[in-house]
Design an enzyme around this catalytic site. Structure first.
Site, short mmCIF file in Angstrom:
data_model
loop_
_atom_site.label_atom_id
_atom_site.label_comp_id
_atom_site.label_asym_id
_atom_site.label_seq_id
_atom_site.Cartn_x
_atom_site.Cartn_y
_atom_site.Cartn_z
N LYS A 113 -2.27 -2.80 8.02
CA LYS A 113 -3.46 -2.33 8.72
C LYS A 113 -3.62 -3.04 10.06
O LYS A 113 -3.38 -4.25 10.16
CB LYS A 113 -4.70 -2.55 7.87
CG LYS A 113 -4.82 -1.60 6.68
CD LYS A 113 -6.14 -1.79 5.98
CE LYS A 113 -6.32 -0.79 4.84
NZ LYS A 113 -7.61 -0.96 4.15
N HIS B 8 -4.07 -9.47 3.89
CA HIS B 8 -5.51 -9.51 4.12
C HIS B 8 -5.83 -10.44 5.28
O HIS B 8 -5.33 -11.57 5.34
CB HIS B 8 -6.24 -10.00 2.87
CG HIS B 8 -6.29 -8.99 1.77
ND1 HIS B 8 -6.54 -9.32 0.46
CD2 HIS B 8 -6.11 -7.64 1.79
CE1 HIS B 8 -6.52 -8.21 -0.28
NE2 HIS B 8 -6.25 -7.20 0.50
N TYR C 139 -10.65 -9.09 -4.30
CA TYR C 139 -9.62 -8.15 -4.71
C TYR C 139 -8.95 -8.56 -6.01
O TYR C 139 -8.39 -7.75 -6.74
CB TYR C 139 -8.57 -8.12 -3.60
CG TYR C 139 -7.68 -6.92 -3.56
CD1 TYR C 139 -6.44 -6.94 -4.17
CD2 TYR C 139 -8.07 -5.76 -2.89
CE1 TYR C 139 -5.59 -5.85 -4.12
CE2 TYR C 139 -7.24 -4.67 -2.83
CZ TYR C 139 -6.00 -4.72 -3.45
OH TYR C 139 -5.18 -3.62 -3.39
N HIS D 170 -3.11 2.45 -6.07
CA HIS D 170 -3.72 1.24 -5.53
C HIS D 170 -3.88 0.18 -6.61
O HIS D 170 -3.80 -1.03 -6.34
CB HIS D 170 -5.08 1.56 -4.91
CG HIS D 170 -5.67 0.42 -4.14
ND1 HIS D 170 -5.10 -0.07 -2.97
CD2 HIS D 170 -6.77 -0.35 -4.35
CE1 HIS D 170 -5.82 -1.08 -2.51
NE2 HIS D 170 -6.84 -1.27 -3.34
N ARG E 147 0.86 -1.18 0.00
CA ARG E 147 0.00 0.00 0.00
C ARG E 147 0.91 1.24 0.00
O ARG E 147 2.07 1.17 0.41
CB ARG E 147 -0.89 0.02 1.25
CG ARG E 147 -1.79 -1.20 1.41
CD ARG E 147 -2.58 -1.10 2.72
NE ARG E 147 -3.52 -2.21 2.87
CZ ARG E 147 -3.26 -3.34 3.51
NH1 ARG E 147 -2.06 -3.51 4.07
NH2 ARG E 147 -4.17 -4.29 3.60
N ARG F 208 -0.91 -2.12 -6.82
CA ARG F 208 -0.95 -3.21 -5.82
C ARG F 208 -1.92 -4.30 -6.28
O ARG F 208 -1.64 -5.49 -6.16
CB ARG F 208 -1.38 -2.62 -4.47
CG ARG F 208 -1.75 -3.64 -3.39
CD ARG F 208 -2.01 -2.90 -2.09
NE ARG F 208 -2.92 -3.60 -1.21
CZ ARG F 208 -2.54 -4.50 -0.30
NH1 ARG F 208 -1.26 -4.82 -0.19
NH2 ARG F 208 -3.42 -5.07 0.50
#
Length: 311
Positions: free
Chosen positions: A189, A283, A292, A257, A166, A260
């Site tokens: 994240k 993830h 995704y 993005h 990211r 990625r």
């Protein structure tokens, strides 16, 4: 919480919300943005229930919320113009709060937990074709006014595509992280760490930038610097991609993005394992990776023909 929402929520419910937010902040490692979103969603929910149930809503009243009450809240949100995706997120936050509260206070939260989430179509970022992704990397530094800035832009874009990072992850790297090792430890994240292999092309691009960068490379300084020496901001990377799009004639979906996303899609198309790609992307859920990544029909047929048990 806003002053209006705070005044409509009982002290007990407000304390419960604050305690829950502290809990997920400490134990789940939720990000600042996630905590803020949860707080906003729950404050709105509690304020609605207070008015809907006829007064400040204490913890006892929250435990007695019915499926009908939940439907009334969801209908109110839709009438306010809240979209299905946003409402689904708010409902998820409410359910998480109720799971915690019901365990703490010892009540049955089935009415809340069984509330169905609104259906919505998940928007998928569009990947670039492999040739287009390579062209983006080659073109990223062309319009820079200084050689070191051009090398910087190429290095960042290479990390997005070559390692599936990211923007925030690439820009969080420090000088002490370079030269990049064969395997890079990334904190994503929610503070979750993952290991990402570093391709020689990504390693070389970062080294080319480091050789030209005029700013002091103290260990804790940002690896990627702005023109004046401060930390490089994500908006600059987005502007670089905007310039590249115009120069190459790419669609507006060619964003940082998308680089990625292209990393994941191209790996999958080349035969990569979905769970391995999930780990590389960081993830938490495989379903996120499935949504995704996109696979073309020929690849699906190839997998079917090689794996389906024939009679």
């Amino acid at each position: 919480m806003t002053a209006t929402n705070t005044s409509m929520i009982s002290e007990g419910a407000r304390d419960a919300l604050c305690t829950w937010l502290d809990h997920i902040r400490a134990l789940d490692g939720a990000s600042v943005n996630t905590i803020s979103a949860y707080q906003t969603d729950l404050a709105g929910f509690l304020a609605f229930m207070s008015g809907h149930l006829g007064g400040a809503t204490g913890r006892g009243a929250l435990a007695a919320v019915t499926l009908s009450d939940m439907r009334a809240w969801m209908a109110n949100e839709r009438n306010r113009g809240v979209g299905a995706r946003s409402l689904a997120r708010s409902l998820s936050a409410v359910k998480s709060f109720y799971r915690w509260l019901s365990e703490r206070d010892g009540f049955d939260a089935t009415a809340v937990l069984s509330t169905r989430s609104p259906k919505f179509t998940r928007k998928l970022p569009r990947p670039l074709a492999p040739d287009a992704a390579k062209a983006v990397i080659k073109t990223a530094g062309v319009q820079a006014r200084q050689d070191w800035v051009g090398a910087r832009d190429i290095a960042v874009v290479t990390l997005l595509y070559g390692c599936g990072l990211r923007i925030s992850e690439a820009l969080s790297l420090r000088c002490k992280d370079a030269p990049l090792p064969d395997t890079l430890r990334i904190k994503g994240k929610g503070g979750k760490e993952r290991l990402v292999p570093v391709l020689p092309a990504a390693h070389d691009a970062v080294e080319a930038y480091r050789r030209l960068c005029p700013h002091p490379a103290t260990p804790d300084a940002p690896l990627f610097r702005g023109v004046r020496g401060g930390a490089l901001g994500p908006r600059i990377v987005q502007k670089v991609m905007e310039q590249v799009r115009l120069q190459l004639g790419l669609p507006a979906t060619a964003t940082p993005h998308a680089m990625r996303h292209s990393f994941a899609t191209h790996l999958l198309a080349a035969g990569g394992d979905l769970r391995a790609i999930q780990e590389l992307l960081g993830h938490a859920s495989l379903s996120t990776t499935q949504a995704y990544t996109s696979v073309d029909t020929s690849r699906l047929l190839e997998v079917y023909q090689s794996a389906h048990p024939r009679a």
